[in-house]
Write a protein that holds these residues in place. Structure first.
Motif, PDB file in Angstrom:
ATOM      1  N   TYR A 161       0.807  -1.114  -0.027  1.00 58.60           N
ATOM      2  CA  TYR A 161       0.005   0.090  -0.014  1.00 58.60           C
ATOM      3  C   TYR A 161       0.954   1.456   0.159  1.00 58.60           C
ATOM      4  O   TYR A 161       0.100   2.478  -0.020  1.00 58.60           O
ATOM      5  CB  TYR A 161      -0.950   0.019   1.386  1.00 58.60           C
ATOM      6  N   GLY A 162       2.076   0.967  -0.025  1.00 63.65           N
ATOM      7  CA  GLY A 162       3.143   2.258  -0.041  1.00 63.65           C
ATOM      8  C   GLY A 162       3.020   3.284   1.185  1.00 63.65           C
ATOM      9  O   GLY A 162       3.347   4.509   1.315  1.00 63.65           O
ATOM     10  N   SER A 163       2.714   2.592   2.481  1.00 68.14           N
ATOM     11  CA  SER A 163       2.905   3.342   3.636  1.00 68.14           C
ATOM     12  C   SER A 163       4.056   3.488   4.330  1.00 68.14           C
ATOM     13  O   SER A 163       4.124   4.514   5.339  1.00 68.14           O
ATOM     14  CB  SER A 163       1.953   2.724   4.719  1.00 68.14           C
ATOM     15  N   GLN A 164       5.105   2.837   4.095  1.00 68.28           N
ATOM     16  CA  GLN A 164       6.342   2.744   4.606  1.00 68.28           C
ATOM     17  C   GLN A 164       7.403   3.373   4.004  1.00 68.28           C
ATOM     18  O   GLN A 164       7.481   3.389   2.740  1.00 68.28           O
ATOM     19  CB  GLN A 164       7.024   1.286   4.776  1.00 68.28           C
ATOM     20  N   ILE A 165       8.022   4.642   4.752  1.00 68.56           N
ATOM     21  CA  ILE A 165       8.875   5.300   4.316  1.00 68.56           C
ATOM     22  C   ILE A 165      10.086   5.030   4.831  1.00 68.56           C
ATOM     23  O   ILE A 165      10.275   4.893   6.004  1.00 68.56           O
ATOM     24  CB  ILE A 165       8.472   6.977   4.440  1.00 68.56           C
ATOM     25  N   THR A 166      11.182   4.891   4.066  1.00 62.28           N
ATOM     26  CA  THR A 166      12.652   4.483   4.436  1.00 62.28           C
ATOM     27  C   THR A 166      13.679   5.624   3.874  1.00 62.28           C
ATOM     28  O   THR A 166      13.118   6.557   3.146  1.00 62.28           O
ATOM     29  CB  THR A 166      12.898   3.038   3.875  1.00 62.28           C
ATOM     30  N   THR A 167      14.800   5.406   4.275  1.00 61.93           N
ATOM     31  CA  THR A 167      15.802   6.472   3.861  1.00 61.93           C
ATOM     32  C   THR A 167      17.110   5.583   3.101  1.00 61.93           C
ATOM     33  O   THR A 167      17.349   4.438   2.937  1.00 61.93           O
ATOM     34  CB  THR A 167      16.624   6.742   5.348  1.00 61.93           C
ATOM     35  N   ASN A 168      17.144   6.435   2.041  1.00 63.01           N
ATOM     36  CA  ASN A 168      18.172   5.986   1.055  1.00 63.01           C
ATOM     37  C   ASN A 168      19.376   5.979   1.527  1.00 63.01           C
ATOM     38  O   ASN A 168      20.120   7.040   1.951  1.00 63.01           O
ATOM     39  CB  ASN A 168      17.962   6.847  -0.370  1.00 63.01           C
ATOM     40  N   PRO A 169      20.377   4.682   1.885  1.00 59.60           N
ATOM     41  CA  PRO A 169      21.444   4.870   2.500  1.00 59.60           C
ATOM     42  C   PRO A 169      22.434   5.743   1.796  1.00 59.60           C
ATOM     43  O   PRO A 169      23.530   6.242   2.316  1.00 59.60           O
ATOM     44  CB  PRO A 169      21.865   3.179   2.551  1.00 59.60           C
ATOM     45  N   GLU A 170      22.423   5.792   0.519  1.00 63.46           N
ATOM     46  CA  GLU A 170      23.557   6.405  -0.342  1.00 63.46           C
ATOM     47  C   GLU A 170      23.297   8.047  -0.301  1.00 63.46           C
ATOM     48  O   GLU A 170      24.132   8.630  -0.205  1.00 63.46           O
ATOM     49  CB  GLU A 170      23.637   6.016  -1.829  1.00 63.46           C
ATOM     50  N   THR A 171      21.852   8.389  -0.449  1.00 60.99           N
ATOM     51  CA  THR A 171      21.686  10.020  -0.424  1.00 60.99           C
ATOM     52  C   THR A 171      21.112  10.639   0.969  1.00 60.99           C
ATOM     53  O   THR A 171      21.211  11.640   1.304  1.00 60.99           O
ATOM     54  CB  THR A 171      20.637  10.298  -1.475  1.00 60.99           C
ATOM     55  N   GLY A 172      20.877   9.531   1.708  1.00 60.92           N
ATOM     56  CA  GLY A 172      20.168  10.026   3.150  1.00 60.92           C
ATOM     57  C   GLY A 172      18.808  10.636   2.930  1.00 60.92           C
ATOM     58  O   GLY A 172      18.341  11.219   3.934  1.00 60.92           O
ATOM     59  N   GLU A 173      18.172  10.541   1.614  1.00 55.65           N
ATOM     60  CA  GLU A 173      16.812  11.222   1.498  1.00 55.65           C
ATOM     61  C   GLU A 173      15.810  10.009   1.749  1.00 55.65           C
ATOM     62  O   GLU A 173      15.983   9.027   1.789  1.00 55.65           O
ATOM     63  CB  GLU A 173      16.811  11.590   0.303  1.00 55.65           C
ATOM     64  N   GLN A 174      14.620  10.585   2.169  1.00 57.29           N
ATOM     65  CA  GLN A 174      13.605   9.614   2.590  1.00 57.29           C
ATOM     66  C   GLN A 174      12.755   9.261   1.256  1.00 57.29           C
ATOM     67  O   GLN A 174      12.850  10.048   0.260  1.00 57.29           O
ATOM     68  CB  GLN A 174      12.445  10.316   3.213  1.00 57.29           C
ATOM     69  N   VAL A 175      12.569   8.153   0.992  1.00 58.14           N
ATOM     70  CA  VAL A 175      11.995   7.447  -0.102  1.00 58.14           C
ATOM     71  C   VAL A 175      10.735   6.718   0.389  1.00 58.14           C
ATOM     72  O   VAL A 175      10.834   5.967   1.514  1.00 58.14           O
ATOM     73  CB  VAL A 175      13.091   6.576  -0.930  1.00 58.14           C
ATOM     74  N   VAL A 176      10.040   6.160  -0.699  1.00 61.40           N
ATOM     75  CA  VAL A 176       8.869   5.408  -0.655  1.00 61.40           C
ATOM     76  C   VAL A 176       9.506   3.897  -0.660  1.00 61.40           C
ATOM     77  O   VAL A 176      10.289   3.594  -1.737  1.00 61.40           O
ATOM     78  CB  VAL A 176       7.599   5.407  -1.614  1.00 61.40           C
ATOM     79  N   HIS A 177       9.325   2.975   0.114  1.00 60.59           N
ATOM     80  CA  HIS A 177      10.104   1.578   0.179  1.00 60.59           C
ATOM     81  C   HIS A 177       9.381   0.812  -1.119  1.00 60.59           C
ATOM     82  O   HIS A 177       8.420   1.190  -1.648  1.00 60.59           O
ATOM     83  CB  HIS A 177       9.578   0.869   1.561  1.00 60.59           C
ATOM     84  N   ASN A 201      -1.162   0.023  -9.727  1.00 64.63           N
ATOM     85  CA  ASN A 201      -2.144   0.102  -9.161  1.00 64.63           C
ATOM     86  C   ASN A 201      -2.421   0.168  -7.437  1.00 64.63           C
ATOM     87  O   ASN A 201      -3.158   0.040  -6.962  1.00 64.63           O
ATOM     88  CB  ASN A 201      -2.895  -1.564  -9.323  1.00 64.63           C
ATOM     89  N   VAL A 202      -1.170   0.879  -7.152  1.00 63.26           N
ATOM     90  CA  VAL A 202      -1.412   1.234  -5.833  1.00 63.26           C
ATOM     91  C   VAL A 202      -2.369   1.977  -5.221  1.00 63.26           C
ATOM     92  O   VAL A 202      -2.871   1.771  -4.164  1.00 63.26           O
ATOM     93  CB  VAL A 202       0.249   1.721  -5.148  1.00 63.26           C
ATOM     94  N   ASN A 203      -2.692   3.071  -5.994  1.00 66.40           N
ATOM     95  CA  ASN A 203      -3.818   3.889  -5.635  1.00 66.40           C
ATOM     96  C   ASN A 203      -5.176   3.406  -5.531  1.00 66.40           C
ATOM     97  O   ASN A 203      -5.779   3.587  -4.664  1.00 66.40           O
ATOM     98  CB  ASN A 203      -3.822   5.330  -6.346  1.00 66.40           C
ATOM     99  N   LYS A 204      -5.547   2.302  -6.311  1.00 65.81           N
ATOM    100  CA  LYS A 204      -6.509   1.409  -6.436  1.00 65.81           C
ATOM    101  C   LYS A 204      -6.662   0.600  -5.043  1.00 65.81           C
ATOM    102  O   LYS A 204      -7.704   0.703  -4.295  1.00 65.81           O
ATOM    103  CB  LYS A 204      -6.621   0.548  -7.576  1.00 65.81           C
ATOM    104  N   ARG A 205      -5.529  -0.068  -4.836  1.00 62.57           N
ATOM    105  CA  ARG A 205      -5.341  -0.509  -3.489  1.00 62.57           C
ATOM    106  C   ARG A 205      -5.624   0.172  -2.241  1.00 62.57           C
ATOM    107  O   ARG A 205      -6.361   0.015  -1.375  1.00 62.57           O
ATOM    108  CB  ARG A 205      -3.965  -1.343  -3.297  1.00 62.57           C
ATOM    109  N   ARG A 206      -5.054   1.408  -2.396  1.00 63.41           N
ATOM    110  CA  ARG A 206      -5.076   2.401  -1.085  1.00 63.41           C
ATOM    111  C   ARG A 206      -6.782   2.714  -1.038  1.00 63.41           C
ATOM    112  O   ARG A 206      -7.301   3.020   0.079  1.00 63.41           O
ATOM    113  CB  ARG A 206      -4.287   3.498  -1.455  1.00 63.41           C
TER     114      ARG A 206
END
Length: 310
Positions: A253-269, A276-281
């Motif tokens: 469902y795209g609820s989990q946000i993680t950190t890119n170990p190379e850039t340190g930026e937050q990303v959608v896991h 079709n993620v928005n349909k499931r959401r």
């Protein structure tokens, strides 16, 4: 010329210059509220709710927007509509900063009384003792977590102070997990009609923070509760995603946000079937992933499907 144009319009049927559906108006009103454009938000809510009754929550949100826009009379009007339609979260209404300007209004106490009566009617068959226990657990699970961001800003993410705060949180999590497991083993995954929304949410909060094996053990009970309409589909989605991520699999469902170990930026896991993620959401009551990601400073778009050829 005006009459001639009118005859043309009548002959082909009236076509509004700016025709929006009820749901589109509500969605835009919500967005304007998030942008703190409260006057525009209030106007959009009013436009939507003039010809349709709307839900309890939509009328309540309209009241909030009008209050923040400085129109107390219209705010009271929509708040009363919400109360008469069944609004019952009295505790939140009384502490909601959006409605603070209404507390001295002559109709405030009357509306509070209506909401209180709704609450008492709704809760008349509740297991009061279990409700109180779970609502206490809710508070104890959340209080220290609400201190995380202020502590991070004051002491720094990697400070000893943050380490100590997490130590306290982990200790509380272990204690509360023992209590919640005992409740579930004795009563099952008690639903909203038995203990109310806040108490029901407490079960999910504690299991959401539990070890993986505990999450996997109890998620079938949450699934069944959601099917019965007794628990939130969004809670199930978040727990499913957390389990998938912890097992090294793409989330659903795209609820989990993680950190890119190379850039340190937050990303959608990593996502399974992102097209079709928005349909499931939507099926579990969650808004589009694009909007969810914005809250974390992430720009996410649906990737284009790639067709592989032999």
């Amino acid at each position: 010329m005006k009459n001639f144009l009118l005859l043309i319009i009548l002959s082909i049927g009236f076509i509004p210059a700016h025709s929006q559906s009820f749901n589109e108006l509500i969605a835009e009103a919500d967005e304007k509220y998030d942008q703190e454009a409260y006057g525009e938000s209030a106007e959009l809510y009013e436009k939507a709710l003039t010809n349709e009754a709307g839900s309890v929550g939509q009328n309540y949100n309209a009241a909030c927007s009008f209050a923040l826009a400085g129109d107390e009379e219209k705010s009271i009007y929509y708040l009363e509509r919400a109360a008469k339609a069944g609004y019952k979260n009295v505790d939140w209404m009384k502490q909601d900063e959006d409605l603070k300007s209404l507390h001295d209004h002559e109709k405030w106490e009357e509306i509070v009384s209506i909401a209180l009566a709704n609450k008492e009617e709704y809760e008349k068959d509740f297991d009061k003792e279990l409700q109180a226990q779970l609502e206490r657990i809710y508070v104890e699970d959340q209080t220290l977590r609400h201190l995380l961001n202020p502590a991070k800003e004051k002491f720094g993410k990697d400070s000893d102070n943050m380490g100590y705060l997490w130590k306290l949180i982990n200790k509380e999590d272990e204690r509360l997990l023992d209590e919640v497991v005992s409740i579930i083993d004795e009563h099952g995954w008690v639903g909203r009609s038995e203990v109310g929304g806040k108490a029901n949410t407490a079960l999910w909060l504690v299991i959401q923070h539990a070890p993986l094996e505990v999450q996997e053990k109890y998620i079938p009970l949450l699934e069944e509760s959601v099917k019965k309409g007794e628990s939130s589909g969004s809670h199930l989605a978040l727990l499913v995603d957390r389990i998938e991520m912890r097992n090294g699999r793409p989330q659903i469902y795209g609820s989990q946000i993680t950190t890119n170990p190379e850039t340190g930026e937050q990303v959608v896991h990593e996502l399974a079937d992102p097209q079709n993620v928005n349909k499931r959401r939507a099926e579990v009551g969650l808004g589009p992933l694009e909007e969810y990601a914005k809250h974390f400073g992430i720009t996410w778009t649906v990737p284009e499907e790639t067709n592989s050829s032999n």
